[in-house]
Structures are given as structure tokens and as C-alpha cells.
Motif scaffolding. Structure first.
Motif, PDB file in Angstrom:
ATOM      1  N   TYR A 167       0.820  -1.203   0.000  1.00 18.52           N
ATOM      2  CA  TYR A 167       0.000   0.000   0.000  1.00 18.52           C
ATOM      3  C   TYR A 167       0.858   1.258   0.000  1.00 18.52           C
ATOM      4  O   TYR A 167       1.991   1.250   0.493  1.00 18.52           O
ATOM      5  N   THR A 168       0.288   2.340  -0.527  1.00 21.12           N
ATOM      6  CA  THR A 168       0.925   3.638  -0.377  1.00 21.12           C
ATOM      7  C   THR A 168       0.646   4.142   1.035  1.00 21.12           C
ATOM      8  O   THR A 168      -0.211   3.608   1.748  1.00 21.12           O
ATOM      9  N   GLU A 169       1.355   5.181   1.421  1.00 20.84           N
ATOM     10  CA  GLU A 169       1.176   5.759   2.757  1.00 20.84           C
ATOM     11  C   GLU A 169      -0.258   6.228   2.984  1.00 20.84           C
ATOM     12  O   GLU A 169      -0.745   6.265   4.124  1.00 20.84           O
ATOM     13  N   ASP A 170      -0.950   6.568   1.898  1.00 24.32           N
ATOM     14  CA  ASP A 170      -2.328   7.065   1.999  1.00 24.32           C
ATOM     15  C   ASP A 170      -3.361   5.945   2.026  1.00 24.32           C
ATOM     16  O   ASP A 170      -4.562   6.210   2.033  1.00 24.32           O
ATOM     17  N   GLY A 171      -2.896   4.699   2.016  1.00 20.99           N
ATOM     18  CA  GLY A 171      -3.814   3.578   2.085  1.00 20.99           C
ATOM     19  C   GLY A 171      -4.291   3.063   0.744  1.00 20.99           C
ATOM     20  O   GLY A 171      -5.129   2.161   0.682  1.00 20.99           O
ATOM     21  N   VAL A 172      -3.761   3.625  -0.349  1.00 14.50           N
ATOM     22  CA  VAL A 172      -4.133   3.163  -1.688  1.00 14.50           C
ATOM     23  C   VAL A 172      -3.303   1.937  -2.030  1.00 14.50           C
ATOM     24  O   VAL A 172      -2.094   1.898  -1.790  1.00 14.50           O
ATOM     25  N   PRO A 182      -1.250  -4.889  12.503  1.00 12.13           N
ATOM     26  CA  PRO A 182      -2.046  -5.005  11.276  1.00 12.13           C
ATOM     27  C   PRO A 182      -1.814  -3.824  10.338  1.00 12.13           C
ATOM     28  O   PRO A 182      -1.613  -2.692  10.789  1.00 12.13           O
ATOM     29  N   THR A 183      -1.831  -4.092   9.040  1.00 11.70           N
ATOM     30  CA  THR A 183      -1.563  -3.050   8.045  1.00 11.70           C
ATOM     31  C   THR A 183      -2.488  -1.847   8.214  1.00 11.70           C
ATOM     32  O   THR A 183      -2.057  -0.697   8.093  1.00 11.70           O
ATOM     33  N   THR A 184      -3.754  -2.097   8.498  1.00 12.01           N
ATOM     34  CA  THR A 184      -4.703  -0.987   8.647  1.00 12.01           C
ATOM     35  C   THR A 184      -4.308  -0.069   9.802  1.00 12.01           C
ATOM     36  O   THR A 184      -4.404   1.158   9.693  1.00 12.01           O
ATOM     37  N   ILE A 185      -3.840  -0.658  10.898  1.00  7.89           N
ATOM     38  CA  ILE A 185      -3.378   0.130  12.043  1.00  7.89           C
ATOM     39  C   ILE A 185      -2.076   0.845  11.690  1.00  7.89           C
ATOM     40  O   ILE A 185      -1.888   2.023  12.011  1.00  7.89           O
ATOM     41  N   ARG A 186      -1.198   0.153  11.008  1.00 10.66           N
ATOM     42  CA  ARG A 186       0.095   0.717  10.620  1.00 10.66           C
ATOM     43  C   ARG A 186      -0.088   1.961   9.748  1.00 10.66           C
ATOM     44  O   ARG A 186       0.635   2.956   9.897  1.00 10.66           O
ATOM     45  N   LEU A 187      -1.033   1.919   8.848  1.00 11.57           N
ATOM     46  CA  LEU A 187      -1.307   3.076   7.993  1.00 11.57           C
ATOM     47  C   LEU A 187      -1.702   4.296   8.827  1.00 11.57           C
ATOM     48  O   LEU A 187      -1.228   5.409   8.588  1.00 11.57           O
ATOM     49  N   GLY A 188      -2.557   4.065   9.829  1.00 11.52           N
ATOM     50  CA  GLY A 188      -2.982   5.160  10.696  1.00 11.52           C
ATOM     51  C   GLY A 188      -1.838   5.707  11.538  1.00 11.52           C
ATOM     52  O   GLY A 188      -1.716   6.927  11.738  1.00 11.52           O
ATOM     53  N   LEU A 189      -0.982   4.820  12.029  1.00 17.48           N
ATOM     54  CA  LEU A 189       0.169   5.232  12.830  1.00 17.48           C
ATOM     55  C   LEU A 189       1.118   6.092  12.000  1.00 17.48           C
ATOM     56  O   LEU A 189       1.632   7.119  12.475  1.00 17.48           O
ATOM     57  N   THR A 190       1.338   5.690  10.763  1.00 17.15           N
ATOM     58  CA  THR A 190       2.238   6.423   9.878  1.00 17.15           C
ATOM     59  C   THR A 190       1.696   7.819   9.590  1.00 17.15           C
ATOM     60  O   THR A 190       2.432   8.809   9.621  1.00 17.15           O
ATOM     61  N   LYS A 191       0.398   7.894   9.353  1.00 15.04           N
ATOM     62  CA  LYS A 191      -0.238   9.189   9.092  1.00 15.04           C
ATOM     63  C   LYS A 191      -0.122  10.108  10.308  1.00 15.04           C
ATOM     64  O   LYS A 191       0.222  11.293  10.185  1.00 15.04           O
TER      65      LYS A 191
END
Length: 329
Positions: free
Chosen positions: A23-28, A69-78
Motif C-alpha cells: 500500500y501507499t502511505e495514503d492507504g491506496v 495489522p496493516t490498517t493500524i500501521r497506515l494510521g500510525l504512519t499518518k
């Protein structure tokens, strides 16, 4: 179960199928699980900094879980990007936002010996790379802190120091980044000294050869933890791409001069050097695949071997005459 094998990203993988979506940093979604890897795709992934990936090799015996989890990781990165960008503009670190990030990590971290950090986020710039690195160092530091039975407050302060250990790199690329980061946190009374000392002593060595000349027991415990985790994460993201067992060999080679003995022992018992899905060779000449871990026995996993057309399983913790001699690349 996930059918995955951990490999170094190279042209040898042309035609293989991707084992985990990227995924990209934006979740895409950048690349979907199951996509065939072409020379162009592999080049693109290497150009954005990826060095190892999981491919789908059809082995449904591999037990694989994500530490975060990837979904959590995306939020942490943001969220961490917001903290870093705000710090750049205001020269102030938002303690509330940092604490929330740590809370989310602690609430979602999977401490199973079969959980791994999967490198599946595409960084779009240097801040994104800094976020990824900082989160990885934080996760490993928390794992060691839990092993050392730190209480909740100490664990949070350790995690904050780990998350912000490189914040000074927003302002300079040189060695001075530790002093800048240290002063940045010290100027905010909400941050504990035990957190910002992790930044100040990041590069100190047990033998006193670090930039400040601090050595052995004079180095703060949390600094020792963040230091070894920082070195490990840098190694596994090495430009050439190396696997965990090689990174651990490097850490071991440096341990005598660089790392506290007890911290080093906790580290090697926390990091599993032969992750699930890794293809290895045993001392009897047989090829095997690591399918599960034995808790507190990082070098003695459970492996799967194909013999006479069927799969057999060997627990290296109980089969003491068998051991891993090399990794199949």
C-alpha cells in the motif's frame, strides 16, 4: 493460513506471485496480493526502498501473523507524519499526539512468536521513510521492554524515546541530529527525561567509543534498548537487502564492544532470526521451510521438509541433532 515465503527482492523473482498486498502511505493499494512480479515491478519496489518481500509459494503450512495489522500501521504512519510536520513548523513536539500513537501501538501489538513485521508500505518521501523506521524501532523496543517486565509508565516512556529517536533528522542529516532532538523534547516539560535520554545517548557504545564517550552502566537502560533496535532496523533495510539472520549476525559481531550484555540477550531472544516462510538448509543436507517458532528459542524453529513425496515436520527444539546451517536464497 498464509502461503508465504520471505525472500530478498531481486530479478530472480520474475514470475513469482506477491504474497502480501503493498500500500501507499495514503492507504491506496500499490500492488495487490497475488500479482505476478515482473522485472519492472521489482525495479519499482527496489527504487522505493523495499529490500525483502513475501511471495506466495503455495505452502499453506506457514503460520504468519502481523505484529501490527496493516490498517493500524497506515494510521500510525499518518499520525506520526503529522507530528513530524508540526515539529518542523513550530519546533515543538505534540506530546498528546505522540502519546496517542504509543497507546495505539500498545493496544494492537501482537506479541506472538509467530508474528512478523511485514514491509508492505510504500514511502513517498524522506519523512515517510523516517516514520516507517521510527515505528519499527518503537515496536522492537516495546517488545524488549515487555520482556524486561517494565511497568506501564516506563514502557510508555521507552516507546516515546524510541518513536522520536530520529526526530532531529527533520532538521539536519548529520550526527548533530541527536542533540537537536534531545533539546526539542527537553524543552517540553511533558516529556520525561527517560524518553529524551534515548535520543541523547543513541550512539553510545559499551566500550565508551561513542561520540559522547559514555560507557557501560553510565548509559541509561532505555538508551541501550533503542540503540540496538535502531541498529537492527537499519541493517534489515540495508541498501543491498539482507535477511534477519544476517542482521543478527552483525549485531552479534558488534555486541562485545557496543551493547550491554543483558540487553543483547533480551534482544536476541525477542527477535526471531529465521522468520516463518524462510527457506533453509539443515545440517543433514535437506532443504526445509520454517513454518512456526518456539518461544524463547529463536534459532530452533519448527520446519517442514518434503520427504518421499510428502511433508514431514521437525521441531528443532526437540530434535537436537538437527540445526539450520544456511538460508536458501
Amino acid at each position: 493460513m498464509n502461503k508465504m515465503k520471505l525472500v530478498i527482492l531481486s530479478s530472480k523473482l520474475v514470475g513469482e506471485k506477491l504474497g502480501s498486498s503493498i500500500y501507499t502511505e495514503d492507504g491506496v493499494m500499490f500492488l495487490k496480493k497475488g500479482s505476478n512480479l515482473s522485472e519492472l515491478t521489482i525495479k519499482r519496489l527496489r527504487n522505493i526502498g523495499m529490500r525483502t518481500i513475501y511471495i506466495d509459494d503455495g505452502n499453506d503450512q506457514v503460520t504468519l501473523q502481523e505484529i501490527i495489522p496493516t490498517t493500524i500501521r497506515l494510521g500510525l504512519t499518518k499520525s506520526l507524519r503529522e507530528v513530524f510536520e508540526e515539529a518542523l513548523k513550530t519546533q515543538n513536539v505534540n506530546y498528546s499526539k505522540v502519546s496517542q500513537i504509543i497507546k495505539e501501538i500498545l493496544e494492537n501489538i501482537n506479541l506472538s512468536e509467530n508474528a512478523v513485521l511485514i514491509n508492505n508500505l510504500v514511502p513517498k518521501d524522506d519523512i515517510a521513510k523516517l516514520c516507517n523506521h521510527s515505528i519499527d524501532v518503537t515496536i522492537y523496543s516495546i517488545m524488549i521492554g515487555i520482556r524486561r517486565k517494565l511497568n506501564e509508565r516506563k514502557l510508555i516512556n521507552l516507546a516515546i524515546g524510541a518513536l522520536l529517536h530520529d526526530i532531529g533528522k527533520l532538521f539536519t542529516k548529520g550526527q548533530e541530529h541527536t542533540k537537536i532532538g534531545y533539546q526539542l523534547l527537553k524543552s517540553n516539560t511533558l516529556f520525561s527525561p527517560t524518553s529524551y535520554m534515548c535520543i541523547y545517548e543513541l550512539y553510545e557504545k559499551k566500550d565508551g567509543s561513542g561520540p559522547l564517550g559514555i560507557k557501560e552502566d553510565k548509559i541509561f537502560e532505555f538508551s541501550k534498548i533503542v540503540s540496538i533496535c535502531n541498529a537492527y532496523v537499519k541493517y534489515i533495510n540495508d541498501e543491498k537487502g539482507i535477511l534477519p539472520h544476517v542482521a543478527l549476525e552483525r549485531i552479534t559481531a558488534e555486541a562485545g564492544n557496543s551493547y550491554d550484555e543483558e540487553i543483547y540477550k533480551d534482544f536476541i531472544n525477542t527477535i526471531y532470526c529465521y522468520p516463518n516462510g524462510l527457506s533453509v538448509k539443515l545440517n543433514n543436507g535437506q532443504d526445509a521451510v520454517v513454518i512456526a517458532q518456539n518461544k524463547d528459542s529463536a534459532t530452533r524453529p519448527i520446519v517442514q521438509v518434503k520427504e518421499n513425496g510428502k511433508y514431514n515436520f521437525y521441531n528443532l527444539l526437540s530434535n537436537l541433532t538437527l540445526f539450520i546451517v544456511e538460508v536458501n536464497l
